[in-house]
Enzyme design. Structure first.
Site, PDB file in Angstrom:
ATOM      1  N   SER A   1      -0.803  56.024   5.466  1.00 54.35           N
ATOM      2  CA  SER A   1      -1.746  55.751   6.543  1.00 54.35           C
ATOM      3  C   SER A   1      -1.168  54.191   7.157  1.00 54.35           C
ATOM      4  O   SER A   1      -0.507  53.722   6.181  1.00 54.35           O
ATOM      5  CB  SER A   1      -2.955  55.336   6.487  1.00 54.35           C
TER       6      SER A   1
ATOM      7  N   TYR B   1      -9.535  52.116  -0.124  1.00 56.68           N
ATOM      8  CA  TYR B   1      -8.690  53.537   0.609  1.00 56.68           C
ATOM      9  C   TYR B   1      -6.950  52.832   1.586  1.00 56.68           C
ATOM     10  O   TYR B   1      -6.369  53.709   1.013  1.00 56.68           O
ATOM     11  CB  TYR B   1      -9.940  53.534   2.106  1.00 56.68           C
TER      12      TYR B   1
END
Length: 267
Positions: A147, A160
């Site tokens: 990401s 995360y």
């Protein structure tokens, strides 16, 4: 799944988190490129629907494996099932992952431990299992989905962001180790993408998401696939995401962290 087609063996791609979002779109692309598929997800009904869809549209073998990747035994079970079925994986796509939103001292520990297992441990485990045969044969490709979050700390999504930083670092390192082996590793680092991810994580109302124009999962998947086929190591979809990833290192770390915190807060 060693099926001969016009004198050549069709290749097989294994995709985790294949029932929706980027994973599903990657499955569509691989199917259109004549790959047999091994689709892994915990959503059995959706996997069945996809298998029927692809088998009607393409002349392919679609194997579905229903697994909860937060369970530590899942990677070994997937690997053993494919070995027993004599299915060789030519392309491994570690796409499965999820996030949570909130202050770390208030979020659920069990959920975050499951996140670590899916986003980080399972990805590493599957890579270890399938990479050995790829290196032995001198060919193969691995796509790890990270990401744009990998490039900075992420208050309100601390675990995360940390898992995605691991995926980026891990992928870059083994890509270097594999130079000259015939095996390549690509890490895809998309920014905010249109999917159910934001609703599931509870950040649909954050400044980062609400009212913002986001890239669609199909576009992200195509960019990732093209980079994988070209043997690129890092691919960041979107010009703004590329710029932000490069310039973040020029700013004081505490300023970057505060800015990310502001973006993660609700409007």
């Amino acid at each position: 799944m060693k099926i001969k087609d016009q004198g050549q063996y069709k290749k097989t791609a294994l995709i985790t988190g294949a029932a929706s979002g980027i994973g599903y779109e990657l499955a569509c692309i691989f199917a259109s490129e004549n790959y047999h598929l091994v689709l892994v997800d915990r959503n059995e009904l959706k996997l069945l629907e996809i298998a029927i869809e692809f088998q009607e549209k393409y002349q392919l073998i679609i194997k579905t494996i229903v697994k909860d990747l937060s369970i530590s035994s899942s990677p070994e079970e997937i690997f053993a099932e494919l070995q027993q079925a004599d299915i060789k994986v030519d392309v491994l796509v570690n796409n499965a992952g999820f996030g949570t939103h909130g202050l770390f001292n208030e979020t659920n520990l069990n959920t975050e431990l499951e996140m670590l297992q899916v986003n980080l441990v399972c990805l590493t485990h599957l890579t270890k299992l399938f990479l050995k045969n790829m290196v032995k044969e001198g060919k193969g490709k691995i796509l790890n989905v990270s990401s744009a979050a990998a490039f900075q700390p992420g208050p309100l999504m601390a675990v995360y962001f940390a898992t995605k930083a691991y995926v980026l670092s891990f992928s870059e390192a083994i890509a270097n180790e594999l130079e000259g082996t015939g095996v390549t590793v690509t890490v895809l680092c998309p920014g905010s993408t249109v999917s159910a991810f934001h609703e599931r994580t509870g950040m649909a109302d954050s400044k980062l998401v609400k009212g913002q124009k986001m890239m669609d999962a199909k576009t992200v998947a195509q960019i990732g696939y093209d980079a994988l086929m070209e043997g690129k190591t890092i691919v960041i979809p979107g010009l703004l995401n590329k710029i932000l990833a490069k310039i973040v290192g020029f700013f004081p770390r505490n300023l970057v962290t505060k800015t990310v915190r502001t973006m993660q807060e609700d409007k």
